[in-house]
Design an enzyme around this catalytic site. Sequence first.
Site, PDB file in Angstrom:
ATOM      1  N   LYS A  92       0.858  -1.191   0.000  1.00 25.86           N
ATOM      2  CA  LYS A  92       0.000   0.000   0.000  1.00 25.86           C
ATOM      3  C   LYS A  92       0.883   1.226   0.000  1.00 25.86           C
ATOM      4  O   LYS A  92       1.836   1.309   0.794  1.00 25.86           O
ATOM      5  CB  LYS A  92      -0.872  -0.019   1.273  1.00 25.86           C
ATOM      6  CG  LYS A  92      -1.833   1.127   1.383  1.00 25.86           C
ATOM      7  CD  LYS A  92      -3.168   0.784   0.775  1.00 25.86           C
ATOM      8  CE  LYS A  92      -4.017   1.998   0.466  1.00 25.86           C
ATOM      9  NZ  LYS A  92      -3.686   2.681  -0.809  1.00 25.86           N
ATOM     10  N   GLN A 113       7.328   3.722   3.763  1.00 29.68           N
ATOM     11  CA  GLN A 113       5.923   3.315   3.830  1.00 29.68           C
ATOM     12  C   GLN A 113       5.730   2.040   4.650  1.00 29.68           C
ATOM     13  O   GLN A 113       4.699   1.865   5.301  1.00 29.68           O
ATOM     14  CB  GLN A 113       5.407   3.109   2.394  1.00 29.68           C
ATOM     15  CG  GLN A 113       3.908   3.166   2.239  1.00 29.68           C
ATOM     16  CD  GLN A 113       3.372   4.584   2.162  1.00 29.68           C
ATOM     17  OE1 GLN A 113       3.914   5.429   1.474  1.00 29.68           O
ATOM     18  NE2 GLN A 113       2.294   4.845   2.880  1.00 29.68           N
ATOM     19  N   LYS A 116       5.590   3.212   8.299  1.00 29.96           N
ATOM     20  CA  LYS A 116       4.436   4.088   8.486  1.00 29.96           C
ATOM     21  C   LYS A 116       3.151   3.266   8.519  1.00 29.96           C
ATOM     22  O   LYS A 116       2.307   3.429   9.398  1.00 29.96           O
ATOM     23  CB  LYS A 116       4.383   5.092   7.326  1.00 29.96           C
ATOM     24  CG  LYS A 116       3.223   6.047   7.397  1.00 29.96           C
ATOM     25  CD  LYS A 116       3.076   6.859   6.135  1.00 29.96           C
ATOM     26  CE  LYS A 116       4.370   7.542   5.758  1.00 29.96           C
ATOM     27  NZ  LYS A 116       4.195   8.539   4.700  1.00 29.96           N
ATOM     28  N   LYS A 128       5.292   1.730  -3.190  1.00 34.29           N
ATOM     29  CA  LYS A 128       5.179   3.089  -3.725  1.00 34.29           C
ATOM     30  C   LYS A 128       5.412   3.018  -5.225  1.00 34.29           C
ATOM     31  O   LYS A 128       6.059   2.090  -5.716  1.00 34.29           O
ATOM     32  CB  LYS A 128       6.234   3.985  -3.081  1.00 34.29           C
ATOM     33  CG  LYS A 128       5.958   5.463  -3.218  1.00 34.29           C
ATOM     34  CD  LYS A 128       5.020   5.981  -2.146  1.00 34.29           C
ATOM     35  CE  LYS A 128       4.625   7.418  -2.390  1.00 34.29           C
ATOM     36  NZ  LYS A 128       3.855   7.981  -1.261  1.00 34.29           N
ATOM     37  N   GLY A 167      -2.886   8.227  -4.183  1.00 32.74           N
ATOM     38  CA  GLY A 167      -2.266   9.432  -4.731  1.00 32.74           C
ATOM     39  C   GLY A 167      -1.018   9.834  -3.969  1.00 32.74           C
ATOM     40  O   GLY A 167      -0.693   9.284  -2.923  1.00 32.74           O
ATOM     41  N   ASP A 168      -0.301  10.776  -4.516  1.00 34.27           N
ATOM     42  CA  ASP A 168       0.828  11.435  -3.854  1.00 34.27           C
ATOM     43  C   ASP A 168       1.046  12.724  -4.654  1.00 34.27           C
ATOM     44  O   ASP A 168       0.101  13.181  -5.333  1.00 34.27           O
ATOM     45  CB  ASP A 168       2.078  10.524  -3.867  1.00 34.27           C
ATOM     46  CG  ASP A 168       3.209  11.053  -2.980  1.00 34.27           C
ATOM     47  OD1 ASP A 168       3.125  10.894  -1.759  1.00 34.27           O
ATOM     48  OD2 ASP A 168       4.176  11.640  -3.513  1.00 34.27           O
ATOM     49  N   THR A 211      -4.650  13.318   5.408  1.00 35.14           N
ATOM     50  CA  THR A 211      -3.228  13.496   5.746  1.00 35.14           C
ATOM     51  C   THR A 211      -3.026  14.803   6.519  1.00 35.14           C
ATOM     52  O   THR A 211      -2.349  14.829   7.558  1.00 35.14           O
ATOM     53  CB  THR A 211      -2.347  13.457   4.487  1.00 35.14           C
ATOM     54  OG1 THR A 211      -2.684  12.290   3.732  1.00 35.14           O
ATOM     55  CG2 THR A 211      -0.881  13.391   4.844  1.00 35.14           C
ATOM     56  N   ASN A 242      -2.547  18.979  -1.524  1.00 36.47           N
ATOM     57  CA  ASN A 242      -3.541  18.274  -0.717  1.00 36.47           C
ATOM     58  C   ASN A 242      -3.203  18.294   0.769  1.00 36.47           C
ATOM     59  O   ASN A 242      -4.049  18.631   1.609  1.00 36.47           O
ATOM     60  CB  ASN A 242      -3.667  16.835  -1.231  1.00 36.47           C
ATOM     61  CG  ASN A 242      -4.560  16.000  -0.347  1.00 36.47           C
ATOM     62  OD1 ASN A 242      -4.073  15.255   0.491  1.00 36.47           O
ATOM     63  ND2 ASN A 242      -5.862  16.158  -0.484  1.00 36.47           N
ATOM     64  N   SER A 379      -6.824   5.574   3.879  1.00 34.74           N
ATOM     65  CA  SER A 379      -6.891   4.722   2.685  1.00 34.74           C
ATOM     66  C   SER A 379      -7.240   3.289   3.092  1.00 34.74           C
ATOM     67  O   SER A 379      -8.024   2.615   2.409  1.00 34.74           O
ATOM     68  CB  SER A 379      -5.549   4.719   1.956  1.00 34.74           C
ATOM     69  OG  SER A 379      -5.449   5.829   1.098  1.00 34.74           O
TER      70      SER A 379
HETATM   71  P1  NDP Z   1       0.403  17.812  -4.079  1.00 35.20           P
HETATM   72  O1  NDP Z   1       0.889  17.497  -5.426  1.00 35.20           O
HETATM   73  O2  NDP Z   1      -1.046  17.961  -3.831  1.00 35.20           O
HETATM   74  O3  NDP Z   1       1.129  19.133  -3.535  1.00 35.20           O
HETATM   75  C1  NDP Z   1       2.507  19.233  -3.437  1.00 35.20           C
HETATM   76  C2  NDP Z   1       2.850  20.647  -2.989  1.00 35.20           C
HETATM   77  O4  NDP Z   1       4.245  20.720  -2.738  1.00 35.20           O
HETATM   78  C3  NDP Z   1       2.562  21.673  -4.050  1.00 35.20           C
HETATM   79  O5  NDP Z   1       2.252  22.901  -3.430  1.00 35.20           O
HETATM   80  C4  NDP Z   1       3.891  21.751  -4.800  1.00 35.20           C
HETATM   81  O6  NDP Z   1       4.072  22.960  -5.503  1.00 35.20           O
HETATM   82  C5  NDP Z   1       4.859  21.644  -3.655  1.00 35.20           C
HETATM   83  N1  NDP Z   1       6.130  21.094  -4.142  1.00 35.20           N
HETATM   84  C6  NDP Z   1       6.331  19.960  -4.864  1.00 35.20           C
HETATM   85  N2  NDP Z   1       7.631  19.793  -5.153  1.00 35.20           N
HETATM   86  C7  NDP Z   1       8.263  20.827  -4.588  1.00 35.20           C
HETATM   87  C8  NDP Z   1       9.611  21.246  -4.533  1.00 35.20           C
HETATM   88  N3  NDP Z   1      10.579  20.525  -5.123  1.00 35.20           N
HETATM   89  N4  NDP Z   1       9.895  22.373  -3.832  1.00 35.20           N
HETATM   90  C9  NDP Z   1       8.910  23.093  -3.231  1.00 35.20           C
HETATM   91  N5  NDP Z   1       7.611  22.757  -3.267  1.00 35.20           N
HETATM   92  C10 NDP Z   1       7.301  21.659  -3.930  1.00 35.20           C
HETATM   93  O7  NDP Z   1       1.042  16.670  -3.125  1.00 35.20           O
HETATM   94  P2  NDP Z   1       0.590  16.229  -1.676  1.00 35.20           P
HETATM   95  O8  NDP Z   1       0.098  17.393  -0.907  1.00 35.20           O
HETATM   96  O9  NDP Z   1      -0.257  15.032  -1.814  1.00 35.20           O
HETATM   97  O10 NDP Z   1       1.989  15.724  -1.076  1.00 35.20           O
HETATM   98  C11 NDP Z   1       2.886  16.584  -0.382  1.00 35.20           C
HETATM   99  C12 NDP Z   1       3.845  15.756   0.447  1.00 35.20           C
HETATM  100  O11 NDP Z   1       3.101  14.959   1.380  1.00 35.20           O
HETATM  101  C13 NDP Z   1       4.709  14.754  -0.336  1.00 35.20           C
HETATM  102  O12 NDP Z   1       5.964  14.630   0.313  1.00 35.20           O
HETATM  103  C14 NDP Z   1       3.933  13.455  -0.188  1.00 35.20           C
HETATM  104  O13 NDP Z   1       4.762  12.327  -0.359  1.00 35.20           O
HETATM  105  C15 NDP Z   1       3.452  13.586   1.238  1.00 35.20           C
HETATM  106  N6  NDP Z   1       2.308  12.755   1.595  1.00 35.20           N
HETATM  107  C16 NDP Z   1       1.130  12.849   0.910  1.00 35.20           C
HETATM  108  C17 NDP Z   1       0.056  12.080   1.300  1.00 35.20           C
HETATM  109  C18 NDP Z   1      -1.297  12.234   0.668  1.00 35.20           C
HETATM  110  O14 NDP Z   1      -2.246  11.614   1.184  1.00 35.20           O
HETATM  111  N7  NDP Z   1      -1.443  13.003  -0.382  1.00 35.20           N
HETATM  112  C19 NDP Z   1       0.172  11.081   2.373  1.00 35.20           C
HETATM  113  C20 NDP Z   1       1.430  11.117   3.076  1.00 35.20           C
HETATM  114  C21 NDP Z   1       2.462  11.911   2.663  1.00 35.20           C
HETATM  115  P3  NDP Z   1       3.860  22.996  -7.106  1.00 35.20           P
HETATM  116  O15 NDP Z   1       2.380  23.014  -7.298  1.00 35.20           O
HETATM  117  O16 NDP Z   1       4.542  24.247  -7.515  1.00 35.20           O
HETATM  118  O17 NDP Z   1       4.525  21.755  -7.651  1.00 35.20           O
END
Ligand code: NDP
Length: 447
Positions: A92, A113, A116, A128, A167-168, A211, A242, A379
Amino acid sequence: MITNEYLKGLMEDVKKRNPGEPEFHQAVSEVLESLEPVVEKYPEFIEKGVLASIVEPERIIKFRVPWVDDAGKVQINRGFRIQFNSAIGPYKGGLRFHPSVYEGIIKFLGFEQIFKNSLTGLPIGGGKGGSDFDPKGKSDGEVMRFCQSFMTELAKHIGADTDVPAGDIGVGAREIGYLFGQYKRLRNEFTGVLTGKGLTYGGSLARKEATGYGLCYFTDAMMKDHGDSFKGKTVVISGSGNVAIYACEKATALGGKVVAMSDSNGYVYDKNGIDLATVKEIKEVRRGRIKEYVIVHPEAEYHEGCSGIWTIKCDVALPCATQNEISEESAKALVKNGVKVVAEGANMPSTPEAIHTFQKAGVLFGPAKAANAGGVATSALEMSQNSMRYSWTFEEVDAKLHDIMVNIYHNAANAAEEFGMKGNLVAGANIAGFMKVAKSMLAYGVC
Ligand code: NDP
């Protein structure tokens, strides 16, 4: 630093077998360091090969993803799914679509993961996947054709009892819809093979929020344990995706004032408190840039570049963007400005030097594995509802999520104390997550 001779040798081996994958080395090194007191107490984890096994993925799937862009030109991307460990349940973990994706990133995420997912207390293994495809700037048609091609190969390797992606970064509701639709078409079955699905086709209420909300429930539990709370605290959140959006929503509901958010181009600072409705409109509805915030709120400031966000004075910092976004220098700036709490919404957002800086300064530090586990936990609740062919209400799912996050905090804190590292939640989360997986692997014999 790792001092145990066996663990040192294992780390060297990991580096040799996985060259050019620094993120994976970083993730393994942190876990092995935490496990030193564990292997002293339980030498069988070394003798029976559990540690040597746990750093090696069960399966790595790597494939070509051909698709046709709007101009009729063939584009080629690379797809990955790493099925890391299925000792306690089906693999997962999310799918990440971002140009920076390569095998090492997926390996680090898949490895994290495992622990976690174990920490959630639910029966899910670690995996992943993703692609170097960049959904940014692509039309809906292009994203759909890419997702359909990606799933055409991935469908051969996943299933509701085998491997359940979600998603991620870069994979939200739109992408999950295209992926699920293609799976259903290829397999002629309607099963819970993906999570984060839309509510009309098997999604769970509160998954979208999970999250970010879970991060705040964890942070709240950690603060309460130290006689504190979000009330009246100034909060800085990186990212505006997200995780960041729903962390902002819950931190505000719990009494905090979020003053800054960012994207990969820059950050906004609003001393009156971020207006989340504006951020949602920009990011969720229009897929725009965070700098557009100042058009609606001219009193706020926009600054180019991401790292400057950590120079803003705050009590609570919630990094919710990406890996290694808080360097040692940024950590020092946060500490100098009096930060009291740092909890990781993103995966591995703090470098090892940054974590050390926080720990040395006595900052309450919630590591990603524990603090952001609410997404995958919910999830797993979506999987349960799919199996039952039944849906819980938002309040039911949210209450379960809250209990899971509070339990994760206490399990990590207790494990740290039991192994002589009271207050070190990095070690506590690694140990608590490891024990259940390692005991299952022992039970299977060589596996
Ligand atoms: P999204 O794609 O929804 O959002 C990512 C955000 O981070 C955007 O604002 C993006 O900006 C910014 N970002 C991405 N890359 C960079 C970078 N190199 N430098 C600065 N900002 C950056 O992703 P999520 O919110 O889903 O995920 C965010 C983090 O949380 C990740 O590390 C993910 O692995 C982790 N996570 C997510 C989960 C989930 O349920 N979604 C669960 C557990 C962990 P821009 O739009 O400009 O790219």
